[in-house]
Scaffold this motif. Structure first.
Motif, PDB file in Angstrom:
ATOM      1  N   VAL A   1      36.156  53.645  32.686  1.00  0.00           N
ATOM      2  CA  VAL A   1      36.498  52.501  33.519  1.00  0.00           C
ATOM      3  C   VAL A   1      37.120  53.041  34.810  1.00  0.00           C
ATOM      4  O   VAL A   1      38.029  53.873  34.772  1.00  0.00           O
ATOM      5  N   HIS A   2      36.607  52.585  35.939  1.00  0.00           N
ATOM      6  CA  HIS A   2      37.088  53.035  37.252  1.00  0.00           C
ATOM      7  C   HIS A   2      38.601  52.800  37.340  1.00  0.00           C
ATOM      8  O   HIS A   2      39.103  51.745  36.928  1.00  0.00           O
ATOM      9  N   SER A   3      39.317  53.754  37.877  1.00  0.00           N
ATOM     10  CA  SER A   3      40.789  53.672  37.936  1.00  0.00           C
ATOM     11  C   SER A   3      41.282  52.447  38.701  1.00  0.00           C
ATOM     12  O   SER A   3      42.341  51.910  38.382  1.00  0.00           O
ATOM     13  N   GLN A   4      40.530  51.968  39.678  1.00  0.00           N
ATOM     14  CA  GLN A   4      40.949  50.800  40.444  1.00  0.00           C
ATOM     15  C   GLN A   4      40.781  49.488  39.663  1.00  0.00           C
ATOM     16  O   GLN A   4      41.247  48.451  40.125  1.00  0.00           O
ATOM     17  N   ASP A   5      40.134  49.551  38.508  1.00  0.00           N
ATOM     18  CA  ASP A   5      39.851  48.336  37.740  1.00  0.00           C
ATOM     19  C   ASP A   5      40.698  48.199  36.479  1.00  0.00           C
ATOM     20  O   ASP A   5      40.409  47.380  35.609  1.00  0.00           O
ATOM     21  N   MET A   6      41.754  48.986  36.375  1.00  0.00           N
ATOM     22  CA  MET A   6      42.571  48.948  35.163  1.00  0.00           C
ATOM     23  C   MET A   6      43.336  47.633  35.003  1.00  0.00           C
ATOM     24  O   MET A   6      43.556  47.177  33.880  1.00  0.00           O
ATOM     25  N   ASP A   7      43.732  46.980  36.094  1.00  0.00           N
ATOM     26  CA  ASP A   7      44.376  45.669  35.982  1.00  0.00           C
ATOM     27  C   ASP A   7      43.409  44.655  35.376  1.00  0.00           C
ATOM     28  O   ASP A   7      43.789  43.855  34.518  1.00  0.00           O
ATOM     29  N   ASP A   8      42.148  44.703  35.815  1.00  0.00           N
ATOM     30  CA  ASP A   8      41.135  43.806  35.255  1.00  0.00           C
ATOM     31  C   ASP A   8      40.892  44.121  33.777  1.00  0.00           C
ATOM     32  O   ASP A   8      40.725  43.212  32.965  1.00  0.00           O
ATOM     33  N   ALA A   9      40.900  45.392  33.432  1.00  0.00           N
ATOM     34  CA  ALA A   9      40.719  45.781  32.031  1.00  0.00           C
ATOM     35  C   ALA A   9      41.873  45.267  31.178  1.00  0.00           C
ATOM     36  O   ALA A   9      41.671  44.779  30.064  1.00  0.00           O
ATOM     37  N   ALA A  10      43.098  45.361  31.702  1.00  0.00           N
ATOM     38  CA  ALA A  10      44.267  44.859  30.965  1.00  0.00           C
ATOM     39  C   ALA A  10      44.161  43.346  30.747  1.00  0.00           C
ATOM     40  O   ALA A  10      44.451  42.855  29.654  1.00  0.00           O
ATOM     41  N   ARG A  11      43.721  42.609  31.776  1.00  0.00           N
ATOM     42  CA  ARG A  11      43.541  41.163  31.612  1.00  0.00           C
ATOM     43  C   ARG A  11      42.450  40.852  30.583  1.00  0.00           C
ATOM     44  O   ARG A  11      42.592  39.934  29.780  1.00  0.00           O
ATOM     45  N   ALA A  12      41.382  41.627  30.590  1.00  0.00           N
ATOM     46  CA  ALA A  12      40.301  41.425  29.620  1.00  0.00           C
ATOM     47  C   ALA A  12      40.790  41.693  28.196  1.00  0.00           C
ATOM     48  O   ALA A  12      40.421  40.980  27.259  1.00  0.00           O
ATOM     49  N   LEU A  13      41.645  42.692  28.023  1.00  0.00           N
ATOM     50  CA  LEU A  13      42.234  42.967  26.710  1.00  0.00           C
ATOM     51  C   LEU A  13      43.132  41.808  26.271  1.00  0.00           C
ATOM     52  O   LEU A  13      43.076  41.365  25.125  1.00  0.00           O
ATOM     53  N   GLU A  14      43.954  41.309  27.199  1.00  0.00           N
ATOM     54  CA  GLU A  14      44.845  40.189  26.884  1.00  0.00           C
ATOM     55  C   GLU A  14      44.066  38.945  26.463  1.00  0.00           C
ATOM     56  O   GLU A  14      44.499  38.202  25.588  1.00  0.00           O
ATOM     57  N   ARG A  15      42.924  38.731  27.077  1.00  0.00           N
ATOM     58  CA  ARG A  15      42.111  37.545  26.790  1.00  0.00           C
ATOM     59  C   ARG A  15      41.187  37.749  25.588  1.00  0.00           C
ATOM     60  O   ARG A  15      40.455  36.838  25.219  1.00  0.00           O
ATOM     61  N   GLY A  16      41.189  38.933  25.025  1.00  0.00           N
ATOM     62  CA  GLY A  16      40.357  39.201  23.858  1.00  0.00           C
ATOM     63  C   GLY A  16      38.907  39.482  24.191  1.00  0.00           C
ATOM     64  O   GLY A  16      38.046  39.468  23.317  1.00  0.00           O
ATOM     65  N   TRP A  17      38.609  39.751  25.462  1.00  0.00           N
ATOM     66  CA  TRP A  17      37.238  40.037  25.875  1.00  0.00           C
ATOM     67  C   TRP A  17      36.867  41.496  25.644  1.00  0.00           C
ATOM     68  O   TRP A  17      35.702  41.854  25.691  1.00  0.00           O
TER      69      TRP A  17
END
Length: 193
Positions: free
Chosen positions: A142-158
């Motif tokens: 996962v691109h380093s600039q997209d880790m906030d989006d990855a964290a949100r996706a984890l929180e949402r169960g995606w």
């Protein structure tokens, strides 16, 4: 794969492969590695000059992306007409870009290909804190600039909770070679049987 590439492969089926001259970094950028860059060390070594020259020509980058594939050994390459140009990998064969909107998780490969979030089979966190996603195409960082989006996706169960693995085992576990050039050199050193 482009039709012109298939035609070239049929016309010239025995062109030798090229090793060490192309690299893919952890941000999904392509690097040309001339003899001087290769003399500085392996692509992923971190040594000054070892990466080579960053590719900036958009049409060439798109051409490489459309003709990017792997062989049975797990070595990734760019099919350049009749010649396979094997790719040195800094991290993994893919770099994923993520965008987490209110409605969905959007995924794009470093090649520009759009991907379905439903295709994510596994999430992996290495011992250096890097997040990887396994899709049918293979393992990607996962691109380093997209880790906030990855964290949100984890929180949402995606995305599933990541499995923690040492980075040193990822290539073997997920079936890819970071350095096809090193594999080729090791194979050349084997005695004939």
């Amino acid at each position: 794969m482009d039709d012109i590439v298939r035609q070239a492969m049929a016309k010239w089926p025995h062109v030798p492969a090229c090793y060490g001259w192309l690299g893919l970094d952890a941000r999904g950028q392509w690097w040309l590695r001339d003899a001087q860059a290769q003399a500085c060390g392996g692509f992923a070594s971190g040594r000054a000059g070892a990466r080579g020259t960053l590719l900036r020509h958009e049409k060439l980058i798109d051409f490489i992306g459309r003709n990017y594939d792997a062989d049975a050994r797990g070595c990734w390459y760019f099919q350049n007409g009749p010649q396979r140009v094997f790719v040195e990998l800094e991290a993994a064969p893919w770099v994923w870009r993520l965008r987490c909107t209110e409605a969905q998780l959007e995924l794009t490969a470093h090649t520009g290909a759009l991907l379905a979030a439903a295709d994510v089979q596994q999430a992996v966190l290495d011992d250096q804190g890097h997040l990887y996603l396994l899709l049918p195409r293979g393992l990607g960082l996962v691109h380093s600039q997209d880790m906030d989006d990855a964290a949100r996706a984890l929180e949402r169960g995606w995305l599933a909770e990541p499995e923690e693995l040492p980075r040193s085992v990822l290539a073997e576990r997920f079936g890819y070679r970071q350095s096809p050039q090193a594999l080729e050199q090791a194979t050349e050193m084997l005695p004939d049987r």
